[in-house]
Design a protein around this motif. Sequence first.
Motif, mmCIF file in Angstrom:
data_model
loop_
_atom_site.group_PDB
_atom_site.id
_atom_site.type_symbol
_atom_site.label_atom_id
_atom_site.label_comp_id
_atom_site.label_asym_id
_atom_site.label_seq_id
_atom_site.Cartn_x
_atom_site.Cartn_y
_atom_site.Cartn_z
ATOM 1 N N TYR A 1 -3.842 -7.844 9.392
ATOM 2 C CA TYR A 1 -3.154 -6.542 9.093
ATOM 3 C C TYR A 1 -2.513 -5.680 9.842
ATOM 4 N N ARG A 2 -1.522 -5.109 9.533
ATOM 5 C CA ARG A 2 -0.913 -3.982 10.186
ATOM 6 C C ARG A 2 -0.955 -2.746 9.476
ATOM 7 N N ASP A 3 -0.978 -1.758 10.310
ATOM 8 C CA ASP A 3 -0.836 -0.294 9.554
ATOM 9 C C ASP A 3 0.179 0.096 8.988
ATOM 10 N N ASP A 4 -0.023 0.621 7.744
ATOM 11 C CA ASP A 4 1.286 0.751 6.962
ATOM 12 C C ASP A 4 1.438 2.321 6.643
ATOM 13 N N GLY A 5 0.557 2.770 6.769
ATOM 14 C CA GLY A 5 0.408 4.568 6.490
ATOM 15 C C GLY A 5 -1.011 5.113 6.489
ATOM 16 N N THR A 6 -1.165 6.396 6.735
ATOM 17 C CA THR A 6 -2.325 7.106 6.644
ATOM 18 C C THR A 6 -1.792 8.170 5.747
ATOM 19 N N PHE A 7 -3.060 8.640 4.921
ATOM 20 C CA PHE A 7 -2.793 9.610 3.856
ATOM 21 C C PHE A 7 -4.179 10.331 3.710
ATOM 22 N N THR A 8 -3.973 11.870 3.529
ATOM 23 C CA THR A 8 -4.827 12.671 3.034
ATOM 24 C C THR A 8 -4.341 13.704 2.033
ATOM 25 N N VAL B 1 -12.052 15.744 2.071
ATOM 26 C CA VAL B 1 -11.086 15.017 1.362
ATOM 27 C C VAL B 1 -10.989 13.844 2.124
ATOM 28 N N PRO B 2 -11.044 12.553 1.194
ATOM 29 C CA PRO B 2 -10.874 11.495 1.948
ATOM 30 C C PRO B 2 -9.645 10.931 2.752
ATOM 31 N N ILE B 3 -9.780 10.049 3.603
ATOM 32 C CA ILE B 3 -8.367 9.663 4.262
ATOM 33 C C ILE B 3 -8.196 8.172 3.986
ATOM 34 N N VAL B 4 -7.071 7.913 3.666
ATOM 35 C CA VAL B 4 -6.966 6.607 3.290
ATOM 36 C C VAL B 4 -5.860 5.849 4.170
ATOM 37 N N TYR B 5 -6.216 4.876 4.664
ATOM 38 C CA TYR B 5 -5.437 3.990 5.708
ATOM 39 C C TYR B 5 -5.174 2.812 5.042
ATOM 40 N N THR B 6 -3.684 2.654 4.663
ATOM 41 C CA THR B 6 -3.099 1.444 3.982
ATOM 42 C C THR B 6 -2.780 0.358 5.150
ATOM 43 N N CYS B 7 -2.796 -0.845 4.584
ATOM 44 C CA CYS B 7 -2.467 -1.964 5.670
ATOM 45 C C CYS B 7 -1.728 -3.204 4.800
ATOM 46 N N VAL B 8 -0.889 -3.718 5.424
ATOM 47 C CA VAL B 8 -0.198 -4.881 4.821
ATOM 48 C C VAL B 8 -0.325 -6.199 5.639
ATOM 49 N N LEU B 9 -0.605 -7.153 5.049
ATOM 50 C CA LEU B 9 -0.779 -8.459 5.920
ATOM 51 C C LEU B 9 0.389 -9.106 6.530
ATOM 52 N N ASP B 10 0.358 -9.271 7.652
ATOM 53 C CA ASP B 10 1.519 -10.302 8.254
ATOM 54 C C ASP B 10 0.990 -11.736 8.183
ATOM 55 N N PRO B 11 1.840 -12.514 7.422
ATOM 56 C CA PRO B 11 1.205 -13.984 7.121
ATOM 57 C C PRO B 11 1.359 -14.699 8.122
ATOM 58 N N GLY C 1 -6.028 -14.301 3.052
ATOM 59 C CA GLY C 1 -4.537 -14.140 2.908
ATOM 60 C C GLY C 1 -4.201 -12.981 1.726
ATOM 61 N N ILE C 2 -5.249 -12.294 1.256
ATOM 62 C CA ILE C 2 -5.026 -10.835 0.338
ATOM 63 C C ILE C 2 -4.111 -10.093 1.241
ATOM 64 N N PRO C 3 -2.739 -9.735 0.343
ATOM 65 C CA PRO C 3 -1.627 -9.059 0.914
ATOM 66 C C PRO C 3 -1.934 -7.405 1.449
ATOM 67 N N PHE C 4 -2.787 -7.057 0.580
ATOM 68 C CA PHE C 4 -2.822 -5.456 0.939
ATOM 69 C C PHE C 4 -4.299 -4.995 1.109
ATOM 70 N N TYR C 5 -4.482 -4.234 2.038
ATOM 71 C CA TYR C 5 -5.836 -3.891 2.438
ATOM 72 C C TYR C 5 -5.789 -2.139 2.587
ATOM 73 N N TRP C 6 -6.566 -1.562 1.853
ATOM 74 C CA TRP C 6 -6.672 -0.207 2.072
ATOM 75 C C TRP C 6 -8.159 0.341 2.572
ATOM 76 N N ARG C 7 -8.457 1.154 3.675
ATOM 77 C CA ARG C 7 -9.631 1.701 4.081
ATOM 78 C C ARG C 7 -9.653 2.923 3.832
ATOM 79 N N VAL C 8 -10.807 3.609 3.300
ATOM 80 C CA VAL C 8 -11.182 4.886 2.904
ATOM 81 C C VAL C 8 -12.028 5.395 3.761
#
Length: 188
Positions: A163-170, A148-158, A134-141
């Motif tokens: 988790y569903r993808d919420d964004g990708t950042f470089t 330069v790292p790539i960060v994938y942000t995810c948000v929990l669908d309760p 039940g942890i609401p947010f998860y980021w994978r780097v």
Amino acid sequence: MTAGMVGPPWTRTRISAEQYDSWSEEQCAGIEIVEGLVVVSPSASKRRNRLARILANALDAAAGADWNGDTDFDVRLRDAPLTNRRPDVILYRAETIDLTPTRPEHVLLVVEMVSPGAEATAPAAKADQYAEAGIPFYWRVEQAATGVPIVYTCVLDPATKAYRDDGTFTGTVNVTAPFPVTVFLEDV
């Protein structure tokens, strides 16, 4: 030794939460407990440690007084069979700073940095466990070929506990949830 490799015989014996809680801080460093089994993790590189600190500091500063951003301590996902994970970065309720173990309900966001070559398999099991807890947010780097790292942000669908993808950042992470925060990845 890479994460998940079989170590000494004591790593192949299931341990309970009570046994683990009796171990010293030094005994618990560099390991995770998955389904009661000890999983030894290799020491992190200086670059990985620096990135974890940059992320933790940025999250800590943006979160305000109610949340603390920190690195490298256990989150007790389950007591039986014992499952402790040690995310690279944890954003947890400030009021729980002296509570041990840290429980999923104390945690808002976890960040896992994926070792090169493990992108396809290693993060999936941890993400599933964090979501189930039940942890609401998860980021994978992940480390990009450019350095330069790539960060994938995810948000929990309760509803689905996934988790569903919420964004990708470089280059720069710029998110509004769980609160506005900007992290400059080039600083690594």
